[in-house]
Design an enzyme around this catalytic site. Structure first.
Site, PDB file in Angstrom:
ATOM      1  N   GLU A 622       0.807  -1.231   0.000  1.00 57.92           N
ATOM      2  CA  GLU A 622       0.000   0.000   0.000  1.00 57.92           C
ATOM      3  C   GLU A 622       0.834   1.273   0.000  1.00 57.92           C
ATOM      4  OE1 GLU A 622      -2.678  -0.391   3.290  1.00 57.92           O
ATOM      5  OE2 GLU A 622      -3.535  -2.268   2.556  1.00 57.92           O
ATOM      6  N   GLU A 730      -6.011 -11.240  -0.291  1.00 54.95           N
ATOM      7  CA  GLU A 730      -6.948 -10.648   0.675  1.00 54.95           C
ATOM      8  C   GLU A 730      -8.380 -10.618   0.135  1.00 54.95           C
ATOM      9  OE1 GLU A 730      -5.383  -7.175   2.676  1.00 54.95           O
ATOM     10  OE2 GLU A 730      -3.358  -7.617   1.947  1.00 54.95           O
TER      11      GLU A 730
END
Length: 809
Positions: A622, A730
């Site tokens: 991220e 995820e």
């Protein structure tokens, strides 16, 4: 040759007409030759035959110098091919037995304008009336009561609202047969098949002998929704007929033309209706033949305890101005009755005469209070500037805004789902005019609500059992295509006996949910006590992830390492001079040395102590975000890596990881919302890619039922086309409410996700893994959204069966 063996009556008429046209236009008109002449002659034969009094499937009516169209092989084949199923529940056999025994039977037809008689001037030529006539001729001793509940331009959602009003209350007895025809009316139907199944189930449950026949009509475009509704018919063991399937070959060969079958884009001609009726009679004859040969079932099967789409709208209570049906109604300014609404072509009666129309002199809201789980609203679509927008609220929350002045309106019914839940509770519905429409009209035709909660199981598991998929696992389906991973926390490993079978059957990759993140691997106490020697070399430990390591090695399961460098779950003390929470931050060069030491310690530990265990590493997580990033989209807000090292921190992380990773470890950048920032990711990773320091991109997949899987897959393809390996990471798909519709959407999205990734793999792209972010709905970071494949009791959900249900193909 079949086109040529036809009568010439209409063709001769066309010759005369063409001659007159030519004379009136100075000789410019001419007769179309060849195919058009033959087609015209065929239409003449059909027109004569369709208007004849004969009502059998093989009529003997024969126009002059012509064989009846019904005797032609293509026609017979069309009728035969229209039979999809004779049914398995025994109810139609019971109905036919009553006819054979000369008993009274009650028949109801419910559907749209085709059922109503659309396409023919004389409604006795509708397929419904022709079918009733055929039954009367074939079973003359039987007494037949017939109710036609067709309403033009209406979907099954309105059908379930009005079934009791238009069928039950008008029949002297519970129907023995109900024909359901909504396959061409349910385009963009708001309940997505649930109202259709609710209607079918309600009919079956009201009487254990009532037979339901599904009729699948067809539009001129050769479209209908039978693929959506055949599974419903199969589940409930219903007899089904389709004129779409039946006429396909005849249309393809040219024996049947659009002008012969269709009166417009949507409705059949008298002949089209005849074909529908004959197709239904063929079904009756098939059952009759089974009864004669004693091969018909003599037992009526119970209504299944499972469902396909979900009958959330069973036994809806219809509320009109004459009957509040258990609800508390305050009409406000909706005190008038609108008489300019849809009328039946069979009578002058309107569909919902007891409506509420707004008196424009007032602006008080319409209010309905009821204990319910859902509400359907039927309003008038007017295509009239006198009508305006109304806001619809439930419990004070704006649910939708409806514009009654619609370009496609013709004073017809239009149904909307106001709200839709699984639990019954007290709710307040309010309807009031929107800003700018205070002087406009709005007509509420009817409202319906359900106050019954369901205790039924979804059908995907039943289908799996029926197709021997009950024992099929995810690994059975996908292990040869890519790795299947699951993220697990330590509390699962500490009680693994409860999860062991589920994990081993379905996953060959495990990711620690938190135990390999920096805050779990970095050892604060050892780092601080080791100063000054540890100043550039922070201490690490692997106590937190040891249970996962032990389990995976014992069972031959590989792991994804998540994650080395992340702005989150990386403690501040790691960036300070003395390894304290509130210490001064170190400089760039010091932090780079710490980064390298940390990455080296982690990767070399796994390489030396557990070789081959780690197959993929999320090196950076991220790092890119437009809203929280700098001018290049590199995450700056709340990011100590950026603050201390600078915007190239992620580049350096890949440099060090590439330096110390073993050959078995593939190096990944991992991020969320990739579908919305794919270009940003590719741009910022270009330097790392050019240096050969990165292998792939992990696409976090925290999705919801409103997300666009196609957009996700397009982004995945863009990464693959750029030369990256792609892993779906995820993955969880949250529902917005605990409704059956939401769980159905969830299942569909899981299926689309897996099928899309598999399709990319099969196209030769380097898709190597999909990891689900949690084992079950009791162990998820998205509490209340039930986002996973197993429920809180570790039972397989619809979503699970959705991703394996096509295994056999």
């Amino acid at each position: 040759m079949k086109k040529r063996i036809v009568g010439l009556l209409l063709a001769l008429n066309m010759v005369c007409l063409a001659g007159c046209t030519a004379a009136n236009s100075g000789g410019q008109g001419s007769l179309a030759q060849g195919e058009s002449t033959q087609q015209a002659a065929l239409e003449a034969s059909a027109d004569s035959s369709a208007n004849a009094s004969d009502s059998s499937a093989a009529a003997s009516t024969q126009p002059a110098n012509n064989t009846s169209i019904y005797e032609k092989e293509w026609y017979k084949e069309a009728i035969k091919s229209g039979l999809l199923s004779t049914g398995t529940n025994g109810r139609l056999e019971n109905f036919v037995n009553k006819l054979r025994n000369g008993e009274k039977v009650t028949i109801a037809m419910i559907g749209g304008s085709i059922t109503e008689g659309g396409g023919v001037k004389d409604t006795t030529k509708s397929y419904c009336d022709q079918f009733i006539t055929m039954l009367g001729e074939q079973y003359p001793d039987a007494e037949i009561e017939y109710v036609n509940a067709g309403v033009g331009g209406t979907p099954s959602a309105l059908g379930i609202m009005r079934y009791d009003k238009d069928v039950t209350s008008l029949c002297s007895e519970t129907p023995d047969l109900v024909v359901v025809e909504f396959a061409v009316n349910d385009y963009e139907e708001p309940t997505e098949g649930r109202a259709y199944e609710s209607l079918v189930r309600q009919i079956l449950e009201q009487d254990d002998e009532t037979a339901v026949m599904l009729m699948f009509a067809v539009f001129k475009s050769k479209w209908n929704l039978e693929d959506l509704y055949i599974p419903v018919g199969n589940l409930y063991g219903l007899p089904m007929v389709s004129v779409k399937d039946g006429t396909a070959a005849a249309f393809e060969s040219g024996d049947l033309s659009d002008s012969l079958y269709f009166s417009d884009e949507y409705h059949p001609t008298a002949l089209g209706h005849k074909i529908m009726a004959d197709t239904m009679m063929n079904l009756i004859n098939e059952i009759d033949s089974k009864i004669k040969t004693k091969t018909a079932t003599d037992k009526i099967a119970p209504v299944p305890e499972t469902y396909y789409y979900s009958p959330d709208f069973l036994n809806m209570k219809l509320v009109t101005s004459k009957d509040s049906n258990g609800a508390k109604v305050s009409t406000g300014s909706f005190t008038l009755t609108d008489t300019e609404v849809h009328q039946s072509v069979r009578s002058d009666e309107v569909t919902f005469p007891d409506n509420w129309s707004r008196d424009v002199s007032g602006n008080e809201p319409f209010v309905l209070e009821a204990n319910c789980k859902n509400i359907l609203l039927d309003y008038k679509a007017a295509n009239n500037s006198e009508y305006g927008e109304a806001e619809v609220y439930v419990d004070g929350e704006l649910m939708l805004t409806i514009d009654a002045n619609r370009a496609d309106g013709w004073n017809n019914n239009n149904v909307e789902i106001v709200f839709d839940e699984s639990k019954v509770s007290s709710h307040k519905l309010e309807i009031k005019m929107a800003e700018g429409s205070e002087d406009k009209k709005f007509t509420i035709l009817a409202i319906a609500y359900s106050d019954e909660e369901m205790n039924l199981a979804q059908d995907r598991s039943a289908k799996a059992a029926a197709s021997e998929l009950a024992g099929t696992t995810m690994l059975d389906v996908y292990k040869d295509s890519f790795k299947l991973g699951v993220a697990l926390p330590n509390n699962v490993f500490n009680s693994m006996t409860d999860f062991d079978t589920t994990v081993k059957d379905n996953f060959n990759s495990i990711t620690c949910e938190n135990e390999m993140k920096p805050e779990s691997l970095l050892d604060k106490e050892a780092s601080a006590s080791g100063l000054p020697d540890s100043y550039y070399e922070p201490a690490v430990h692997f106590d937190n992830c040891q249970p996962s390591i032990n389990y995976c090695e014992e069972n031959g399961i590989q792991m994804r390492l998540h994650t080395l460098v992340w702005h989150n779950q990386t403690p501040r003390w790691f960036f300070t001079e003395d390894y304290t929470d509130d210490g001064d931050l170190v400089d760039r060069e010091t932090m780079l040395k710490r980064m390298e030491s940390y990455i080296k310690s982690v990767l070399t530990y796994f390489d030396k102590e557990h070789p081959g265990l780690i197959y993929a590493v999320d090196v950076v997580n991220e790092a890119f975000d437009v809203g929280d990033g700098d001018e290049n989209g590199i995450r700056q807000k709340n990011n100590l890596w950026y603050e201390v090292v600078g915007p190239d921190y992620y580049v350096r992380a890949f440099e060090y990881a590439n330096k110390y990773a073993s050959d078995e470890m593939t190096l990944f950048y991992n991020d969320y919302s990739c579908m919305w920032k794919g270009d940003l990711i590719l741009e910022n990773l270009s330097e790392v890619k050019e240096k050969g320091w990165i292998d792939g991109i992990g696409m976090q997949s925290h999705l919801s039922t409103s997300d666009d899987i196609d957009k996700f897959l397009e982004t995945a393809k863009s990464f693959l086309d750029a030369g990256y390996e792609v892993q779906g990471t995820e993955l969880d798909i949250g529902v917005k409410s605990s409704t059956n519709a939401e769980y159905q959407k969830q299942a569909d999205l899981y299926k689309a996700y897996f099928e899309g990734m598999l399709e990319l793999k099969n196209q030769g792209y380097n898709v190597t893994s999909i990891t689900v972010w949690g084992i079950d709905d009791a162990h998820t970071w998205r509490s209340g959204e039930d986002p996973l494949l197993f429920d809180k009791d570790l039972k397989k959900k619809d979503a699970y069966y959705a991703i394996i249900e096509d295994y056999e193909s």
